[in-house]
Design a protein around this motif. Sequence first.
Motif, PDB file in Angstrom:
ATOM      1  N   GLY A  38       9.347  16.060  10.514  1.00 39.87           N
ATOM      2  CA  GLY A  38       9.968  15.890  11.514  1.00 39.87           C
ATOM      3  C   GLY A  38       9.148  15.204  12.251  1.00 39.87           C
ATOM      4  N   SER A  39       8.386  14.360  12.256  1.00 36.06           N
ATOM      5  CA  SER A  39       7.919  12.914  12.784  1.00 36.06           C
ATOM      6  C   SER A  39       7.839  11.760  12.671  1.00 36.06           C
ATOM      7  CB  SER A  39       6.087  12.902  13.107  1.00 36.06           C
ATOM      8  OG  SER A  39       5.896  12.941  10.986  1.00 36.06           O
ATOM      9  N   GLY A  40       8.942  11.560  10.984  1.00 35.52           N
ATOM     10  CA  GLY A  40       9.815  10.688  11.047  1.00 35.52           C
ATOM     11  C   GLY A  40       8.595  10.227   9.768  1.00 35.52           C
ATOM     12  N   LYS A  41       7.501  10.686   8.659  1.00 38.00           N
ATOM     13  CA  LYS A  41       7.407  10.533   8.337  1.00 38.00           C
ATOM     14  C   LYS A  41       7.441   9.661   6.886  1.00 38.00           C
ATOM     15  CE  LYS A  41       4.983  13.567   6.800  1.00 38.00           C
ATOM     16  NZ  LYS A  41       5.056  14.810   7.758  1.00 38.00           N
ATOM     17  N   THR A  42       8.610  10.274   6.486  1.00 28.42           N
ATOM     18  CA  THR A  42       9.436   9.683   4.790  1.00 28.42           C
ATOM     19  C   THR A  42      10.791   8.771   5.458  1.00 28.42           C
ATOM     20  OG1 THR A  42       9.527  11.894   4.160  1.00 28.42           O
ATOM     21  CG2 THR A  42      10.893  11.271   3.564  1.00 28.42           C
ATOM     22  N   THR A  43      11.568   8.783   6.817  1.00 27.36           N
ATOM     23  CA  THR A  43      12.462   7.732   7.226  1.00 27.36           C
ATOM     24  C   THR A  43      11.993   6.674   7.147  1.00 27.36           C
ATOM     25  OG1 THR A  43      13.176   9.733   8.265  1.00 27.36           O
ATOM     26  CG2 THR A  43      13.876   7.843   9.079  1.00 27.36           C
ATOM     27  N   LEU A  44      10.621   6.495   7.401  1.00 24.75           N
ATOM     28  CA  LEU A  44       9.960   5.545   7.308  1.00 24.75           C
ATOM     29  C   LEU A  44       9.351   4.899   5.810  1.00 24.75           C
ATOM     30  CD1 LEU A  44       8.301   3.415   9.424  1.00 24.75           C
ATOM     31  CD2 LEU A  44       5.931   4.412   9.138  1.00 24.75           C
ATOM     32  N   LEU A  45       8.947   6.008   5.539  1.00 24.67           N
ATOM     33  CA  LEU A  45       9.134   5.828   4.203  1.00 24.67           C
ATOM     34  C   LEU A  45      10.688   4.880   3.676  1.00 24.67           C
ATOM     35  CD1 LEU A  45       6.632   5.601   1.224  1.00 24.67           C
ATOM     36  CD2 LEU A  45       7.932   7.130   0.765  1.00 24.67           C
ATOM     37  N   ARG A  46      11.565   5.145   4.145  1.00 24.89           N
ATOM     38  CA  ARG A  46      12.625   4.611   3.197  1.00 24.89           C
ATOM     39  C   ARG A  46      13.144   3.265   3.586  1.00 24.89           C
ATOM     40  NH1 ARG A  46      17.294   9.564   2.045  1.00 24.89           N
ATOM     41  NH2 ARG A  46      17.807   8.333   4.399  1.00 24.89           N
ATOM     42  N   SER A  47      13.290   3.547   5.015  1.00 24.20           N
ATOM     43  CA  SER A  47      13.542   2.432   5.693  1.00 24.20           C
ATOM     44  C   SER A  47      12.116   1.581   4.697  1.00 24.20           C
ATOM     45  CB  SER A  47      12.945   2.709   7.103  1.00 24.20           C
ATOM     46  OG  SER A  47      13.700   3.072   7.884  1.00 24.20           O
ATOM     47  N   LEU A  48      10.767   1.469   5.079  1.00 21.80           N
ATOM     48  CA  LEU A  48      10.200   0.488   3.977  1.00 21.80           C
ATOM     49  C   LEU A  48      10.712   0.228   2.586  1.00 21.80           C
ATOM     50  CD1 LEU A  48       6.537   1.425   5.262  1.00 21.80           C
ATOM     51  CD2 LEU A  48       8.151  -0.528   5.992  1.00 21.80           C
ATOM     52  N   SER A  49      11.179   1.241   1.825  1.00 24.78           N
ATOM     53  CA  SER A  49      11.479   0.630   0.789  1.00 24.78           C
ATOM     54  C   SER A  49      12.987   0.580   0.652  1.00 24.78           C
ATOM     55  CB  SER A  49      11.542   2.579  -0.095  1.00 24.78           C
ATOM     56  OG  SER A  49      12.822   3.172   0.238  1.00 24.78           O
ATOM     57  N   PRO A 156      -0.521  -4.022 -11.695  1.00 24.49           N
ATOM     58  CA  PRO A 156      -0.820  -3.778 -10.455  1.00 24.49           C
ATOM     59  C   PRO A 156      -0.110  -5.138 -10.186  1.00 24.49           C
ATOM     60  CG  PRO A 156      -1.950  -2.541 -11.666  1.00 24.49           C
ATOM     61  CD  PRO A 156      -1.515  -3.338 -12.095  1.00 24.49           C
ATOM     62  N   VAL A 157      -0.621  -6.203 -10.694  1.00 23.36           N
ATOM     63  CA  VAL A 157      -0.541  -7.828 -10.006  1.00 23.36           C
ATOM     64  C   VAL A 157       0.650  -8.213 -10.948  1.00 23.36           C
ATOM     65  CG1 VAL A 157      -1.666  -9.606  -9.072  1.00 23.36           C
ATOM     66  CG2 VAL A 157      -2.334  -7.334  -8.625  1.00 23.36           C
ATOM     67  N   LEU A 158       1.489  -8.760 -10.393  1.00 24.48           N
ATOM     68  CA  LEU A 158       2.252  -9.890 -11.385  1.00 24.48           C
ATOM     69  C   LEU A 158       2.676 -10.839 -10.494  1.00 24.48           C
ATOM     70  CD1 LEU A 158       4.213  -9.338 -13.976  1.00 24.48           C
ATOM     71  CD2 LEU A 158       6.379  -8.933 -12.135  1.00 24.48           C
ATOM     72  N   ALA A 159       2.307 -12.569 -11.473  1.00 23.11           N
ATOM     73  CA  ALA A 159       2.558 -13.506 -11.485  1.00 23.11           C
ATOM     74  C   ALA A 159       1.490 -13.549  -9.545  1.00 23.11           C
ATOM     75  CB  ALA A 159       3.858 -14.286 -10.682  1.00 23.11           C
ATOM     76  N   GLY A 160       0.676 -13.181 -10.050  1.00 22.79           N
ATOM     77  CA  GLY A 160      -0.375 -13.420  -8.613  1.00 22.79           C
ATOM     78  C   GLY A 160       0.345 -12.527  -7.044  1.00 22.79           C
ATOM     79  N   GLN A 161       1.123 -11.375  -7.548  1.00 22.71           N
ATOM     80  CA  GLN A 161       1.563 -11.506  -5.668  1.00 22.71           C
ATOM     81  C   GLN A 161       1.419  -9.331  -6.113  1.00 22.71           C
ATOM     82  OE1 GLN A 161       5.033 -11.414  -4.506  1.00 22.71           O
ATOM     83  NE2 GLN A 161       4.960 -13.844  -4.084  1.00 22.71           N
ATOM     84  N   PRO A 162       0.973  -8.395  -5.664  1.00 26.92           N
ATOM     85  CA  PRO A 162       0.803  -7.378  -5.728  1.00 26.92           C
ATOM     86  C   PRO A 162       2.238  -6.835  -5.656  1.00 26.92           C
ATOM     87  CG  PRO A 162       0.673  -8.359  -3.389  1.00 26.92           C
ATOM     88  CD  PRO A 162       0.766  -9.415  -4.313  1.00 26.92           C
ATOM     89  N   ARG A 163       1.705  -5.579  -6.899  1.00 27.62           N
ATOM     90  CA  ARG A 163       3.172  -4.682  -6.328  1.00 27.62           C
ATOM     91  C   ARG A 163       3.155  -3.912  -5.558  1.00 27.62           C
ATOM     92  NH1 ARG A 163       4.664  -5.193 -12.662  1.00 27.62           N
ATOM     93  NH2 ARG A 163       7.226  -5.551 -12.309  1.00 27.62           N
ATOM     94  N   TRP A 164       3.504  -2.199  -5.927  1.00 33.45           N
ATOM     95  CA  TRP A 164       3.941  -1.491  -4.441  1.00 33.45           C
ATOM     96  C   TRP A 164       4.006  -0.079  -4.792  1.00 33.45           C
ATOM     97  CZ3 TRP A 164       0.449  -2.881   0.241  1.00 33.45           C
ATOM     98  CH2 TRP A 164       0.656  -3.868  -0.008  1.00 33.45           C
ATOM     99  N   LEU A 165       3.334   1.066  -4.875  1.00 35.01           N
ATOM    100  CA  LEU A 165       3.648   1.969  -5.316  1.00 35.01           C
ATOM    101  C   LEU A 165       3.642   2.775  -3.779  1.00 35.01           C
ATOM    102  CD1 LEU A 165       3.445   3.933  -7.582  1.00 35.01           C
ATOM    103  CD2 LEU A 165       0.658   4.203  -7.440  1.00 35.01           C
ATOM    104  N   MET A 166       5.391   3.459  -4.084  1.00 36.03           N
ATOM    105  CA  MET A 166       5.643   4.104  -1.814  1.00 36.03           C
ATOM    106  C   MET A 166       5.630   5.592  -3.022  1.00 36.03           C
ATOM    107  SD  MET A 166       8.183   1.098  -1.298  1.00 36.03           S
ATOM    108  CE  MET A 166       7.504   1.444   1.006  1.00 36.03           C
ATOM    109  N   LEU A 167       5.304   6.565  -2.211  1.00 38.59           N
ATOM    110  CA  LEU A 167       5.128   7.864  -2.405  1.00 38.59           C
ATOM    111  C   LEU A 167       5.382   8.906  -1.483  1.00 38.59           C
ATOM    112  CD1 LEU A 167       1.757   7.508  -4.310  1.00 38.59           C
ATOM    113  CD2 LEU A 167       4.090   7.386  -5.455  1.00 38.59           C
ATOM    114  N   ASP A 168       6.788   9.718  -2.059  1.00 35.58           N
ATOM    115  CA  ASP A 168       6.802  10.670  -0.836  1.00 35.58           C
ATOM    116  C   ASP A 168       6.116  11.400  -1.158  1.00 35.58           C
ATOM    117  OD1 ASP A 168       7.688  11.826   1.765  1.00 35.58           O
ATOM    118  OD2 ASP A 168       9.622  11.111   1.097  1.00 35.58           O
ATOM    119  N   GLU A 169       5.042  12.274  -0.521  1.00 33.34           N
ATOM    120  CA  GLU A 169       3.785  14.071  -0.674  1.00 33.34           C
ATOM    121  C   GLU A 169       4.379  13.579  -2.399  1.00 33.34           C
ATOM    122  OE1 GLU A 169       5.903  17.014   1.629  1.00 33.34           O
ATOM    123  OE2 GLU A 169       6.581  15.825   3.611  1.00 33.34           O
ATOM    124  N   PRO A 170       2.912  13.149  -2.785  1.00 39.82           N
ATOM    125  CA  PRO A 170       3.388  13.219  -3.819  1.00 39.82           C
ATOM    126  C   PRO A 170       2.320  14.252  -4.934  1.00 39.82           C
ATOM    127  CG  PRO A 170       1.776  11.773  -3.139  1.00 39.82           C
ATOM    128  CD  PRO A 170       2.507  11.715  -2.148  1.00 39.82           C
TER     129      PRO A 170
END
Lengths: 263, 357
Positions: A38-49, A156-170
């Motif tokens: 209930g501290s907002g972890k998943t909500t933060l991830l969902r906002s970021l994604s 993991p890197v495409l056209a010089g840009q890093p890509r992001w793996l977002m995991l919710d309690e994997p």
Amino acid sequence: MLYEGRGITVSYGTRTVLDRVDFAARAGEVTAIVGPNGSGKTTLLRSLSGEAAHAGQVHINGQDAEAMSARERALHRAVLPQSGSIAFPFNVLELVRLGLVAGLASADPGEGDRIVLAAIARVGLKGCEARMVQELSGGERQRAQLARVLVQIWQPVLAGQPRWLMLDEPVSALDIRHQLTIMRLSQDYARAGGGVIAVMHDLNLTAMFADRVSLLYAGKLQRSGAPSEVFNDRDLSACYNCPVRVNTPPDNGGPWVLPQSMV
Amino acid sequence: MPSSATAAAPLAGDRRGRAAALRVLLLAVLGVMALLALGWGAAGDTRVLAALTARFGVGEASVRDMTIVWDIRMPRVLTAMLVGAGLAVSGAVMQGLFRNPLADPGLVGVSAGAGFGAVAAIVLGGFLPAAVLGWVGGYLVPFAAFLGGWASTLILYAIATRGGRTSVATMLLAGIALGALTGALTGFIVYRATDDQLRDLTFWGMGSVAGATWAKLLTAGPIIAVGLIAMPVLSRPLDALALGESVAAHLGIDTQAMKRIAILSVALSVGASVAITGGIGFVGIVVPHILRLVQGPEHRNLLPNCAVLGAIVLLAADMVSRTVVAPAELPIGIVTATMGGPFFLWILLKNRRILDI
């Protein structure tokens, strides 16, 4: 390169779930989001994604995420939700192939097939391609979903840009061996130049694998930094409302969290 | 291992080759069935084939044979095929959208609205000004059914859409409410109907392709075909939607655009089908279900194969309806319901374990 959130605020009616949270993850690192239920972890991830409506700004590799289409966001980041269901009898191969569904990976179908098979092998499901997803165990299903997520951002890197793996309690549904498999896989993704942002429950796994930690409490960011800085008796005990003792074993130097009696 | 028609080295669990092989087989069956439906076999092979080729300047056929094959049978066969294809594809699209294998093409409210439109036209059509009646001519009922279906879908879509996002769950529930309301209104009109009108209403509800003409086909056909043209646009998004709406968005799908295209193309396709043939049930549920069992749920292969198998099923149902009580004709809706009802129950019983969870 950063995945950044500035002043992220989410309210449901009058209840504020996230209150002006600043967050930053670096490419090449595993960044964990921890905190009590209930501290907002998943909500933060969902906002970021980009899934949850929020106030504040999100920047992916310096670009405003709000200005991106679903397709552009999908090119930059892939998301593994906490729990997932699938309608209709897909088998493992077909589920993992859904990572290619927006046609982002490659124009060459042979290349797509190669990535799909490699991802299935990577999560240890080689030989399970023809099995129905509904018939998999909870752990197998989680790994199949992870393979699908990996396919979407295979390089993991495409056209010089890093890509992001977002995991919710994997790893919450997994046994110890597969917890380590998934965490190592995430770490490898980061070491290869990508970024990993993971909501974590297990503080010891976090201490083992995370390069940086953001500690949330009641919708606010309490601390962020390396696990050795964030994990201390006072902050963890206060945030989790439970007396804990952080130990540092002499061999590897990482912190080790032990709950104390609550009497 | 499934036999693969395309890939060099088939992957384990890959059902794309099986789907492609199945499509070839189904197309062949459809071709033979179409010839049978045109009278090949019954009226003598040579006369039907001669009439078919004579149209293109190859060989000769009597005027009578030409009329029977080209003016009477051909529009009926094509109508059955197109309506069957449209209903089966619309069913598969609705099931993908609602993530439920038991969803029906009528879920977007189009069937209830079309029924209301048709009933209103049959019973109240006589009260329309002569100018309007003269303009729509004999097409009052199909015209009203199409308008009713389309209006009903637009109302549901507007109710379920807030802030640019459409909730399919709201749409489903609002559809039940709107269905009850149109049902009550329909009942009120039926209550006022004369005996002759009641007979027309009953037969309209049972569905038939007997009244097919080139004029009807050329008017409704392109609208029904919208649902088929939308297939390539919808197939990948529908695959992603099997994982839920938020995951589909994570995968890079514009879910709102997909929902809009799916709902509106199904409403057009089913609305035009219902308008020219009346209510034909079960094709939209049974055909996609069989194909998912055989070739898996990937829509890129499911939707085209649904079109072909849907055409086969309705063509077969029409052949049964013409022959089982010959020289009279059984309404085709009775045939599809007689075949589809038990099959639907079988699906329910077979999936009860999954549905109970």
